[in-house]
Design an enzyme around this catalytic site. Structure first.
Site, PDB file in Angstrom:
ATOM      1  N   SER A   1      39.547 -34.858   6.072  1.00 55.02           N
ATOM      2  CA  SER A   1      38.697 -34.260   5.038  1.00 55.02           C
ATOM      3  C   SER A   1      39.359 -34.376   3.664  1.00 55.02           C
ATOM      4  CB  SER A   1      38.460 -32.781   5.333  1.00 55.02           C
ATOM      5  OG  SER A   1      37.958 -32.600   6.632  1.00 55.02           O
TER       6      SER A   1
HETATM    7  N1  SAH Z   1      40.858 -31.415  10.412  1.00 55.96           N
HETATM    8  C1  SAH Z   1      40.968 -32.838  10.479  1.00 55.96           C
HETATM    9  C2  SAH Z   1      39.653 -33.546  10.226  1.00 55.96           C
HETATM   10  C3  SAH Z   1      39.139 -34.002  11.521  1.00 55.96           C
HETATM   11  S1  SAH Z   1      37.668 -34.981  11.504  1.00 55.96           S
HETATM   12  C4  SAH Z   1      42.034 -33.370   9.581  1.00 55.96           C
HETATM   13  O1  SAH Z   1      42.616 -32.638   8.769  1.00 55.96           O
HETATM   14  O2  SAH Z   1      42.299 -34.564   9.726  1.00 55.96           O
HETATM   15  C5  SAH Z   1      36.818 -34.157  12.833  1.00 55.96           C
HETATM   16  C6  SAH Z   1      37.457 -34.240  14.185  1.00 55.96           C
HETATM   17  O3  SAH Z   1      36.618 -33.539  15.105  1.00 55.96           O
HETATM   18  C7  SAH Z   1      37.600 -35.657  14.725  1.00 55.96           C
HETATM   19  O4  SAH Z   1      38.941 -35.901  15.032  1.00 55.96           O
HETATM   20  C8  SAH Z   1      36.737 -35.639  15.991  1.00 55.96           C
HETATM   21  O5  SAH Z   1      37.260 -36.432  17.030  1.00 55.96           O
HETATM   22  C9  SAH Z   1      36.731 -34.171  16.354  1.00 55.96           C
HETATM   23  N2  SAH Z   1      35.639 -33.749  17.224  1.00 55.96           N
HETATM   24  C10 SAH Z   1      34.355 -34.179  17.241  1.00 55.96           C
HETATM   25  N3  SAH Z   1      33.660 -33.531  18.200  1.00 55.96           N
HETATM   26  C11 SAH Z   1      34.518 -32.676  18.810  1.00 55.96           C
HETATM   27  C12 SAH Z   1      34.399 -31.745  19.882  1.00 55.96           C
HETATM   28  N4  SAH Z   1      33.258 -31.564  20.544  1.00 55.96           N
HETATM   29  N5  SAH Z   1      35.506 -31.039  20.238  1.00 55.96           N
HETATM   30  C13 SAH Z   1      36.679 -31.215  19.595  1.00 55.96           C
HETATM   31  N6  SAH Z   1      36.849 -32.088  18.576  1.00 55.96           N
HETATM   32  C14 SAH Z   1      35.789 -32.817  18.182  1.00 55.96           C
END
Ligand code: SAH
Length: 214
Positions: A67
């Site tokens: 993000s």
């Molecule tokens: N907080 C993170 C941003 C992650 S992007 C950072 O600082 O980098 C969103 C993430 O959510 C992705 O890695 C994706 O794989 C995960 N995601 C999507 N659906 C999900 C689910 N059902 N359970 C857990 N994680 C999930």
């Protein structure tokens, strides 16, 4: 093109946080301190290190993104964690946001669930290497992480249609859940379990990767 030294990167990070503060994205001192401390360049692919201190989301592989810094700032302020709080994160991604809140709540207090096995493993290793004691588990965030509930707060970094009830139920009365909700049009919401129901505030349009199910 020369390689940036650690001190170039640290200086770039301080300038980024100065700008975020000037633009009003950061209100809490603890959020500001955490953003100043966490080396975002360690969480992005090698080719993007220079761009780590632009206020922009970046690809981290597997079609996922880290993000933008202002979004991490806004969500951390809304979550309003205090030292010693126990937090649940859904969507570890590269682990950057988890590191930011871990700076505030302290070692061992962040529990993060990541859907993709590779991202879960890589972020677990990366966080440990950088000295962040964050618990990362591969799993479906729809289930939360019941073994360590109740949490003082929870947040999602992927967007469900509506925040899973199971996650809200794992947050204590008086705690908060911060999450994007919706499909193409998403809204950032804050849910607060009270004794008599769930209070709900909305905080504008956002764009996150969809929360996967199944
Ligand atoms: N907080 C993170 C941003 C992650 S992007 C950072 O600082 O980098 C969103 C993430 O959510 C992705 O890695 C994706 O794989 C995960 N995601 C999507 N659906 C999900 C689910 N059902 N359970 C857990 N994680 C999930």
């Amino acid at each position: 093109m020369g390689r940036d030294t650690e001190s170039d990167l640290d200086a770039a990070r301080q300038r980024l946080v100065d700008r975020l503060v000037e633009r009003g994205y950061v209100e809490r001192d603890s959020t500001e301190r955490a953003l100043r401390a966490v080396p975002r360049h360690e969480f992005v692919p090698d080719g993007s290190r220079r761009r780590a201190y632009e206020d922009t989301p970046l690809p981290i592989g597997t079609g996922q993104t880290i993000s933008a810094p202002h979004m991490v700032a806004i969500m951390t302020d809304l979550l309003a964690p205090d030292a010693g709080d126990r937090l649940l994160e859904i969507g570890t991604g590269c682990g950057y946001h988890a590191a930011v809140v871990s700076e505030i709540v302290g070692p061992g207090n962040v529990y993060s669930v990541e859907y993709h096995a590779d991202l879960a493993r890589e972020s677990r290793e990366r966080l440990a290497r950088l000295g962040y004691d964050v618990h990362v588990r591969r799993g479906d965030g729809h289930e939360g992480w019941p073994e360590h509930a109740p949490y003082d707060g929870a947040y999602l970094t992927c967007a469900p249609q509506t925040v899973p009830e199971t996650v809200v139920e794992q947050v204590r009365t008086g705690g908060r859940v911060v999450a994007p909700e919706g499909e193409r049009v998403q809204t950032l919401v804050v849910l607060r379990p009270t004794g008599s129901g769930i209070e709900r505030e909305t905080h504008g349009r956002v764009r996150f990767v969809p929360m996967r199910s199944g």
